[in-house]
Design an enzyme around this catalytic site. Sequence first.
Site, mmCIF file in Angstrom:
data_model
loop_
_atom_site.group_PDB
_atom_site.id
_atom_site.type_symbol
_atom_site.label_atom_id
_atom_site.label_comp_id
_atom_site.label_asym_id
_atom_site.label_seq_id
_atom_site.Cartn_x
_atom_site.Cartn_y
_atom_site.Cartn_z
ATOM 1 N N ARG A 285 0.868 -1.182 0.000
ATOM 2 C CA ARG A 285 0.000 0.000 0.000
ATOM 3 C C ARG A 285 0.902 1.229 0.000
ATOM 4 N NH1 ARG A 285 -3.587 -2.647 -1.572
ATOM 5 N NH2 ARG A 285 -5.594 -3.090 -0.618
ATOM 6 N N GLU B 203 -3.943 7.499 -4.316
ATOM 7 C CA GLU B 203 -4.393 7.024 -5.633
ATOM 8 C C GLU B 203 -5.708 7.693 -6.024
ATOM 9 O OE1 GLU B 203 -4.402 2.728 -5.541
ATOM 10 O OE2 GLU B 203 -2.316 2.692 -4.871
ATOM 11 N N HIS C 178 -1.637 0.260 -9.909
ATOM 12 C CA HIS C 178 -2.239 -0.712 -8.985
ATOM 13 C C HIS C 178 -2.741 -1.959 -9.730
ATOM 14 C CE1 HIS C 178 -4.094 -0.908 -4.704
ATOM 15 N NE2 HIS C 178 -3.884 -2.127 -5.173
HETATM 16 P P1 NAP Z 1 -1.029 -11.292 4.961
HETATM 17 O O1 NAP Z 1 -0.938 -12.736 4.566
HETATM 18 O O2 NAP Z 1 -1.943 -10.896 6.054
HETATM 19 O O3 NAP Z 1 0.468 -10.799 5.281
HETATM 20 C C1 NAP Z 1 0.755 -9.587 5.919
HETATM 21 C C2 NAP Z 1 2.149 -9.655 6.524
HETATM 22 O O4 NAP Z 1 2.404 -8.426 7.193
HETATM 23 C C3 NAP Z 1 2.379 -10.732 7.545
HETATM 24 O O5 NAP Z 1 3.706 -11.200 7.402
HETATM 25 C C4 NAP Z 1 2.244 -10.028 8.880
HETATM 26 O O6 NAP Z 1 3.011 -10.802 9.776
HETATM 27 C C5 NAP Z 1 2.837 -8.688 8.530
HETATM 28 N N1 NAP Z 1 2.364 -7.593 9.369
HETATM 29 C C6 NAP Z 1 1.095 -7.272 9.642
HETATM 30 N N2 NAP Z 1 1.036 -6.175 10.428
HETATM 31 C C7 NAP Z 1 2.304 -5.824 10.647
HETATM 32 C C8 NAP Z 1 2.901 -4.799 11.387
HETATM 33 N N3 NAP Z 1 2.153 -3.918 12.084
HETATM 34 N N4 NAP Z 1 4.244 -4.709 11.402
HETATM 35 C C9 NAP Z 1 4.985 -5.599 10.710
HETATM 36 N N5 NAP Z 1 4.472 -6.605 9.990
HETATM 37 C C10 NAP Z 1 3.150 -6.717 9.970
HETATM 38 O O7 NAP Z 1 -1.452 -10.399 3.706
HETATM 39 P P2 NAP Z 1 -1.170 -10.667 2.155
HETATM 40 O O8 NAP Z 1 -2.277 -11.455 1.567
HETATM 41 O O9 NAP Z 1 0.231 -11.142 1.995
HETATM 42 O O10 NAP Z 1 -1.319 -9.163 1.609
HETATM 43 C C11 NAP Z 1 -0.439 -8.152 2.074
HETATM 44 C C12 NAP Z 1 -0.894 -6.794 1.592
HETATM 45 O O11 NAP Z 1 -0.640 -6.668 0.193
HETATM 46 C C13 NAP Z 1 -2.401 -6.521 1.706
HETATM 47 O O12 NAP Z 1 -2.759 -6.083 3.000
HETATM 48 C C14 NAP Z 1 -2.622 -5.455 0.660
HETATM 49 O O13 NAP Z 1 -2.520 -4.176 1.254
HETATM 50 C C15 NAP Z 1 -1.485 -5.656 -0.328
HETATM 51 N N6 NAP Z 1 -1.960 -6.116 -1.655
HETATM 52 C C16 NAP Z 1 -1.740 -5.327 -2.742
HETATM 53 C C17 NAP Z 1 -2.150 -5.759 -3.996
HETATM 54 C C18 NAP Z 1 -1.919 -4.924 -5.226
HETATM 55 O O14 NAP Z 1 -2.762 -4.938 -6.113
HETATM 56 N N7 NAP Z 1 -0.800 -4.247 -5.346
HETATM 57 C C19 NAP Z 1 -2.801 -6.988 -4.140
HETATM 58 C C20 NAP Z 1 -3.009 -7.760 -3.004
HETATM 59 C C21 NAP Z 1 -2.583 -7.311 -1.763
HETATM 60 P P3 NAP Z 1 2.908 -10.638 11.360
HETATM 61 O O15 NAP Z 1 1.437 -10.610 11.679
HETATM 62 O O16 NAP Z 1 3.626 -11.802 11.920
HETATM 63 O O17 NAP Z 1 3.596 -9.359 11.620
#
Ligand code: NAP
Length: 319
Positions: A230, A259, A277
Site C-alpha cells: 500500500r 491514488e 495498482h
Molecule cells: P497477509 O498474509 O496478512 O500478510 C501480511 C504480513 O504483514 C504478515 O507477514 C504479517 O506478519 C505482517 N504484518 C502485519 N502487520 C504488521 C505490522 N504492524 N508490522 C509488521 N508486519 C506486519 O497479507 P497478504 O495477503 O500477503 O497481503 C499483504 C498486503 O498486500 C495486503 O494487506 C494489501 O494491502 C497488499 N496487496 C496489494 C495488492 C496490489 O494490487 N498491489 C494486491 C493484493 C494485496 P505478522 O502478523 O507476523 O507481523
Amino acid sequence: MPTPVLIAAELRELLPENPLPSADVTWISAEEPTPSGPYEAVVPLLSRRIGLQELALLPKLRLVANCAVGVDNVDLAACAARGVGVTNTPDVLTDATADLTMALLLAVTRRMKEGEALLREGAWTGWDPRQLLGTGLRGLTLGLVGAGRIGQAVGRRARAFGMGLRYTARQPRAAFEADTGAVRVSLDDLLAGSDVVSLHVPSTGETRGLIGRAALARMKPGAFLINTARGDVVDEQALIDALESGHLGGVGLDVFAREPQVPPPLVRHPRAVVLPHLGSATVQTRRAMAGLAVKNVAALLEGKRVLTPVGGETAGDGR
Ligand code: NAP
C-alpha cells in the site's frame, strides 16, 4: 422478500449472470456515493470507504464483503462496534500479486523503463556492450517487509532467481524459513543488509509511514525498493528525495499514497517503474476475487459461516 444488497458495478462483468438469486442487487459504480437504504450486505471496491458515515447510512448492514485482501478502506473498529462482519479476498490474488512484484523487481534492476524510452525516442543506435547495464539478481539479498501470503510467495519466486532472503514479521514463519533459508531479522537490519527491499505489510496504524526518511537512509546505497503493498506504508516525498539524490538505485511501485494521484517526479524518473495498482489484475484473479466476495454474501444470506472473515485467517504462516 429478496434481501437488498449493494455490489460494486465494476464487478458485474466478472461475475456470472444473477450472482445472488435470493438478493435484490443494486449495482453502484465507484463514482457514486454510498446510498442510504436497508442493504444487508455491501461488496465494495477498495476505493470505497466504509466508515462511520457510511455505516450510519446503512442501518441494516450485516456484512462488508471487501473485494480486496487489504481492508484499509474499512473502519474495522466501527464495524465491530456495530456487529457488522467484514470479509476480504485472501489467497486468490497471492500468485498474481507476487508475479507482478517480480515483474517490477526485474524491470527496475534491468532498467527496462530507460531501455523502452530509448526506442520510443528513436535514439537507439545499436547493441553496445556498455549500454544500460543493470544488476543481476543471483547472490543478492531480498528483504521482505512482511512475510504473509504474498511476501512468502515473492520469496519463493526470488529463490528461483538465486536471491538470499531476509524478512520481518511479528511472528516467525518456520515453514518458510525451512523451505527457503529465509532469516527473520529486525527492520533496521533488513534495511541495512538488503540489496532489494520489497514491501508486503498491510496498511494499518502501525505500518503507515513505516518506510520514512530514516528507514530509506538505512538502505544500502544503490539498493532497490519495490512496493506492491500500500502506498501509505512509504513516505512518498522521502522516497522521491532518496531516488533523486541517487541514494536508491531504483524503485518499482504499484501503489501510491493518494491514488489515483501519482507524484510527477516518480512518473518522470528513469529509475522509477510505476504501475496503476495492477497487482491482482489478471482475468483469472479478478474473477476469483469478485466470486469470493459474492460467495461470502451468499453464505451470509443462507445463514452459513462466511468463508473468509477478516481476522479469522490462518494463512500467512506457510503453504
Ligand atoms: P497477509 O498474509 O496478512 O500478510 C501480511 C504480513 O504483514 C504478515 O507477514 C504479517 O506478519 C505482517 N504484518 C502485519 N502487520 C504488521 C505490522 N504492524 N508490522 C509488521 N508486519 C506486519 O497479507 P497478504 O495477503 O500477503 O497481503 C499483504 C498486503 O498486500 C495486503 O494487506 C494489501 O494491502 C497488499 N496487496 C496489494 C495488492 C496490489 O494490487 N498491489 C494486491 C493484493 C494485496 P505478522 O502478523 O507476523 O507481523
